[in-house]
Enzyme design. Structure first.
Site, short mmCIF file in Angstrom:
data_model
loop_
_atom_site.label_atom_id
_atom_site.label_comp_id
_atom_site.label_asym_id
_atom_site.label_seq_id
_atom_site.Cartn_x
_atom_site.Cartn_y
_atom_site.Cartn_z
N HIS A 121 0.86 -1.18 0.00
CA HIS A 121 0.00 0.00 0.00
C HIS A 121 0.90 1.23 0.00
O HIS A 121 1.84 1.31 0.80
CB HIS A 121 -0.90 -0.01 1.24
CG HIS A 121 -1.84 1.13 1.31
ND1 HIS A 121 -2.97 1.23 0.52
CD2 HIS A 121 -1.81 2.27 2.05
CE1 HIS A 121 -3.61 2.36 0.78
NE2 HIS A 121 -2.93 3.01 1.70
N THR A 153 -5.98 -8.74 5.66
CA THR A 153 -7.02 -9.28 6.54
C THR A 153 -8.36 -8.69 6.07
O THR A 153 -8.41 -7.90 5.14
CB THR A 153 -6.77 -8.84 8.00
OG1 THR A 153 -6.77 -7.40 8.03
CG2 THR A 153 -5.43 -9.37 8.51
N GLN A 185 10.88 2.88 -3.76
CA GLN A 185 11.07 2.15 -2.50
C GLN A 185 10.21 0.89 -2.44
O GLN A 185 10.63 -0.14 -1.89
CB GLN A 185 10.74 3.07 -1.32
CG GLN A 185 11.69 4.24 -1.16
CD GLN A 185 13.13 3.77 -0.98
OE1 GLN A 185 13.42 2.88 -0.19
NE2 GLN A 185 14.03 4.35 -1.74
C1 GRF Z 1 1.62 1.23 -6.54
O1 GRF Z 1 1.59 2.54 -6.01
C2 GRF Z 1 1.25 0.28 -5.44
O2 GRF Z 1 1.59 0.77 -4.17
C3 GRF Z 1 -0.23 0.17 -5.55
O3 GRF Z 1 -0.45 0.15 -6.96
C4 GRF Z 1 0.48 1.06 -7.57
C5 GRF Z 1 0.95 0.54 -8.91
O4 GRF Z 1 1.64 -0.65 -8.68
N1 GRF Z 1 -0.70 -1.01 -4.91
P1 GRF Z 1 2.29 -1.49 -9.92
O5 GRF Z 1 3.20 -0.56 -10.67
O6 GRF Z 1 1.15 -1.94 -10.82
O7 GRF Z 1 3.01 -2.61 -9.26
#
Ligand code: GRF
Length: 199
Positions: A121, A153, A185
């Site tokens: 998240h 959860t 990160q």
């Molecule tokens: C990211 O900001 C992640 O934290 C959220 O979805 C966004 C895109 O993720 N869950 P990704 O590039 O598709 O892995």
């Protein structure tokens, strides 16, 4: 014919909805760090709820099973989640990893995988659960932002925290510039959190 499941190999199934940059970071870490030899683990499938998810092409290029379970044809969340679980279970997963998976999961689905279901998240939980986390952090005048890897959860964005990363908010930041700094990160902490669980 049912796919041959490698004996004693821990299968990781990654769920995506879009570009899948976190999925790609996990796949690359598994390759670079030889998770197959070190942990008897591998990314065995990438499943998306969207047919146009860019991450599917990356998975296929890496020789990883890439599948779509499109949520649109299903009458309700329960029916979609049942179809998704059927696709996941064909891989007998040790871990189910949500990576940019933009669906609210039903309690039944979460209960089925709880304890082996992870999410990332883009905020320092428990601050800013839900959507638009970067804009909300900027609006709140936060000096720091970040990301959280947690167990999933029944309560949205609230399970046991496994890893976090902190980034500074800098003057002039927009939600986009902050998101990019956080995403860098994310790509470090998600593979690290998974490797720690596999040990
Ligand atoms: C990211 O900001 C992640 O934290 C959220 O979805 C966004 C895109 O993720 N869950 P990704 O590039 O598709 O892995």
């Amino acid at each position: 014919m049912k796919g041959i499941i490698a004996v004693d190999m821990k299968n990781i199934v990654i769920l995506i909805s879009g570009g899948g940059s976190n999925m790609a970071a996990i796949v690359r870490a598994a390759q670079r760090e030889h998770w197959d030899q070190r942990y008897s683990a591998r990314v065995s499938a990438v499943i998306s709820n969207r047919p146009d998810a860019g991450g599917l092409a990356f998975a296929r290029e890496q020789g990883i099973a890439a599948q779509v379970v499109d949520h649109k044809p299903f009458a309700n969340r329960e029916e979609f989640d049942a179809a998704l679980a059927a696709a996941i279970d064909r891989h007998e997963p040790a871990l189910v990893v949500l990576a940019g998976f933009m669906r609210i999961l039903t309690p039944g689905f979460v209960a089925r995988y709880q304890g082996r279901l992870l999410n990332i998240h883009p905020s320092l939980l428990p601050a800013f659960p839900g959507l638009h986390t970067h804009q909300r952090a900027l609006d709140a005048g936060c000096r720091f932002a970040g990301a959280t890897v947690h167990q999933v959860t029944a309560e949205l964005d609230f399970g046991p925290i496994l890893e976090q990363a902190v980034v500074p908010v800098v003057p002039g930041d927009t939600a986009q510039s902050l998101a990019a700094r956080v995403l860098t990160q994310e790509h470090l902490i998600y593979p690290r959190a998974i490797a720690t669980l596999l040990r």
